[in-house]
Design a protein around this motif. Structure first.
Motif, PDB file in Angstrom:
ATOM      1  N   ASP A  61       0.818  -1.210   0.000  1.00 49.74           N
ATOM      2  CA  ASP A  61       0.000   0.000   0.000  1.00 49.74           C
ATOM      3  C   ASP A  61       0.854   1.262   0.000  1.00 49.74           C
ATOM      4  O   ASP A  61       0.914   1.975   1.002  1.00 49.74           O
ATOM      5  N   VAL A  63       0.149   3.999  -1.300  1.00 50.26           N
ATOM      6  CA  VAL A  63      -0.752   5.143  -1.118  1.00 50.26           C
ATOM      7  C   VAL A  63      -1.745   4.772  -0.022  1.00 50.26           C
ATOM      8  O   VAL A  63      -2.516   3.831  -0.169  1.00 50.26           O
ATOM      9  N   THR A 107      -3.943   1.656  -1.263  1.00 54.43           N
ATOM     10  CA  THR A 107      -3.951   1.263  -2.672  1.00 54.43           C
ATOM     11  C   THR A 107      -2.540   1.327  -3.239  1.00 54.43           C
ATOM     12  O   THR A 107      -1.633   1.879  -2.622  1.00 54.43           O
ATOM     13  N   ALA A 108      -2.388   0.809  -4.437  1.00 54.02           N
ATOM     14  CA  ALA A 108      -1.085   0.812  -5.096  1.00 54.02           C
ATOM     15  C   ALA A 108      -0.790   2.144  -5.789  1.00 54.02           C
ATOM     16  O   ALA A 108       0.368   2.531  -5.918  1.00 54.02           O
ATOM     17  N   THR A 109      -1.845   2.845  -6.223  1.00 52.62           N
ATOM     18  CA  THR A 109      -1.632   4.102  -6.960  1.00 52.62           C
ATOM     19  C   THR A 109      -2.600   5.178  -6.490  1.00 52.62           C
ATOM     20  O   THR A 109      -3.641   4.882  -5.892  1.00 52.62           O
ATOM     21  N   LEU A 110      -2.277   6.423  -6.813  1.00 54.33           N
ATOM     22  CA  LEU A 110      -3.185   7.527  -6.510  1.00 54.33           C
ATOM     23  C   LEU A 110      -4.487   7.400  -7.284  1.00 54.33           C
ATOM     24  O   LEU A 110      -5.555   7.745  -6.778  1.00 54.33           O
ATOM     25  N   GLU A 111      -4.421   6.891  -8.499  1.00 50.47           N
ATOM     26  CA  GLU A 111      -5.627   6.718  -9.304  1.00 50.47           C
ATOM     27  C   GLU A 111      -6.583   5.733  -8.637  1.00 50.47           C
ATOM     28  O   GLU A 111      -7.787   5.979  -8.557  1.00 50.47           O
ATOM     29  N   GLU A 112      -6.051   4.613  -8.145  1.00 48.78           N
ATOM     30  CA  GLU A 112      -6.881   3.643  -7.434  1.00 48.78           C
ATOM     31  C   GLU A 112      -7.458   4.258  -6.161  1.00 48.78           C
ATOM     32  O   GLU A 112      -8.618   4.020  -5.820  1.00 48.78           O
ATOM     33  N   ASP A 114      -8.121   7.436  -5.634  1.00 48.70           N
ATOM     34  CA  ASP A 114      -9.179   8.356  -6.057  1.00 48.70           C
ATOM     35  C   ASP A 114     -10.449   7.591  -6.428  1.00 48.70           C
ATOM     36  O   ASP A 114     -11.560   8.007  -6.072  1.00 48.70           O
TER      37      ASP A 114
END
Length: 143
Positions: A61, A63, A107-112, A114
């Motif tokens: 994780d 993020v 999450t793994a990314t900021l997009e996920e 969001d």
């Protein structure tokens, strides 16, 4: 719970696999005393289990954040169940004050991240929310 119990719990949080001998030395008591205190704390429900934290868990994780959620009406139980069913939600806490529920999200990314925030905001009964990204963890029950 006395000072020795508090120190024992602190030591177990740091290393739940510490030997009875090491714990006894650290606390300045006998191994038998450590064993008896752990058993007493388990029977009393103060210690409810032990866990293992894997390196991959900590890296999984990058993020992380806390989402504070205000709920309208009486939908808290339903929303808590919905939150608990989301794989990105690592913890759900009821609270007092301005916010009704706090969700720990990873999450793994900021997009996920969001995407999961948007999904939660669409839950029926979520009136308001505020999210804070976690930048650095200096102490955690997991570490």
């Amino acid at each position: 719970m006395d000072d020795t119990d508090q120190k024992l719990i602190s030591a177990l949080r740091h290393d739940a696999r510490a030997s009875l001998s090491d714990l006894a030395l650290l606390l300045g008591v006998s191994r038998t005393t450590v064993r008896a205190r752990i058993e007493r704390l388990r029977r009393a429900g103060e210690i409810i289990g032990f866990t293992v934290v894997l390196k991959e868990d900590a890296l999984a994780d990058p993020v992380r954040g806390l989402m504070m959620i205000g709920i309208e009406g009486r939908g808290a139980d339903r929303i808590i169940r919905q939150l608990s069913g989301l794989s990105a939600v690592r913890g759900v806490h009821s609270t007092n004050g301005r916010w009704d529920v706090i969700a720990e999200i990873g999450t793994a990314t900021l997009e996920e991240f969001d995407d999961i925030l948007a999904r939660i905001r669409r839950f029926d009964g979520v009136a308001t929310s505020e999210t804070s990204l976690l930048l650095n963890t200096r102490k955690s029950a997991r570490s």
